[in-house]
Design a protein around this motif. Sequence first.
Motif, short mmCIF file in Angstrom:
data_model
loop_
_atom_site.label_atom_id
_atom_site.label_comp_id
_atom_site.label_asym_id
_atom_site.label_seq_id
_atom_site.Cartn_x
_atom_site.Cartn_y
_atom_site.Cartn_z
N SER A 5 -2.30 -2.11 11.59
CA SER A 5 -3.04 -1.13 10.79
C SER A 5 -2.34 -0.88 9.46
CB SER A 5 -3.16 0.18 11.57
OG SER A 5 -3.66 1.20 10.75
N ARG A 6 -3.10 -0.92 8.39
CA ARG A 6 -2.55 -0.65 7.06
C ARG A 6 -2.23 0.83 6.91
NH1 ARG A 6 -6.33 -3.11 2.70
NH2 ARG A 6 -4.68 -2.28 1.38
N TYR A 7 -2.99 1.67 7.59
CA TYR A 7 -2.76 3.11 7.50
C TYR A 7 -1.43 3.51 8.13
CZ TYR A 7 -3.62 8.10 7.61
OH TYR A 7 -3.51 9.45 7.44
N SER A 8 -1.09 2.90 9.27
CA SER A 8 0.20 3.23 9.90
C SER A 8 1.36 2.80 9.02
CB SER A 8 0.30 2.58 11.28
OG SER A 8 0.25 1.18 11.19
N ARG A 9 1.22 1.66 8.37
CA ARG A 9 2.27 1.23 7.43
C ARG A 9 2.37 2.19 6.25
NH1 ARG A 9 0.54 -5.02 7.13
NH2 ARG A 9 0.97 -5.52 9.30
N ALA A 10 1.21 2.62 5.75
CA ALA A 10 1.21 3.55 4.62
C ALA A 10 1.84 4.89 5.01
CB ALA A 10 -0.22 3.76 4.12
N LEU A 11 1.58 5.35 6.23
CA LEU A 11 2.19 6.60 6.70
C LEU A 11 3.71 6.50 6.72
CD1 LEU A 11 0.02 7.86 9.69
CD2 LEU A 11 0.56 9.12 7.62
N LEU A 12 4.23 5.42 7.29
CA LEU A 12 5.68 5.28 7.41
C LEU A 12 6.34 5.05 6.05
CD1 LEU A 12 5.87 3.21 10.69
CD2 LEU A 12 6.42 5.62 10.36
N LEU A 13 5.73 4.25 5.19
CA LEU A 13 6.30 4.04 3.86
C LEU A 13 6.21 5.30 3.02
CD1 LEU A 13 5.13 0.44 2.97
CD2 LEU A 13 7.45 1.24 3.32
N GLY A 14 5.10 6.02 3.13
CA GLY A 14 4.97 7.28 2.41
C GLY A 14 5.99 8.30 2.86
N LEU A 15 6.25 8.34 4.16
CA LEU A 15 7.25 9.25 4.69
C LEU A 15 8.65 8.88 4.17
CD1 LEU A 15 8.10 11.52 6.59
CD2 LEU A 15 8.21 9.82 8.41
N ALA A 16 8.97 7.60 4.18
CA ALA A 16 10.28 7.17 3.68
C ALA A 16 10.45 7.51 2.20
CB ALA A 16 10.45 5.68 3.91
N PHE A 17 9.41 7.27 1.41
CA PHE A 17 9.47 7.57 -0.02
C PHE A 17 9.61 9.07 -0.26
CE2 PHE A 17 7.22 8.51 -4.02
CZ PHE A 17 8.06 7.83 -4.88
N ALA A 18 8.83 9.86 0.47
CA ALA A 18 8.87 11.31 0.29
C ALA A 18 10.23 11.89 0.69
CB ALA A 18 7.76 11.96 1.11
N CYS A 19 10.80 11.39 1.77
CA CYS A 19 12.12 11.90 2.19
C CYS A 19 13.20 11.48 1.22
CB CYS A 19 12.44 11.41 3.60
SG CYS A 19 11.43 12.22 4.84
#
Length: 99
Positions: free
Chosen positions: A72-86
């Motif tokens: 899923s592209r959305y699950s990848r986006a969630l994890l990458l977005g979380l890493a970037f935000a942190c």
Amino acid sequence: SGFTMSSIFSKCQLDCRAAALLQQSLGHRPFLFMLAIMWLGVGLSALLSNVTAPLLLVEVLKPLLRDMPTDSRYSRALLLGLAFACNVGGMMTPISSPQ
């Protein structure tokens, strides 16, 4: 301390409760859900540590990620977005960076 907090969070099933609350309020709007996770990452990593915050929020995302397909592209986006935000939240205050 981050791993300890994460395991306590999971043992008390606070991760499932937080995931259910977020999914219930923002589940029908995927963009806002991802934005809420990212804002939580920024806030938690500015207050705690930019290592502890993603551990806590990944525990919140685990029940949701288990239900998604692995490609899923959305699950990848969630994890990458979380890493970037942190990472951004870790640069906000001197106490949040472990160096």
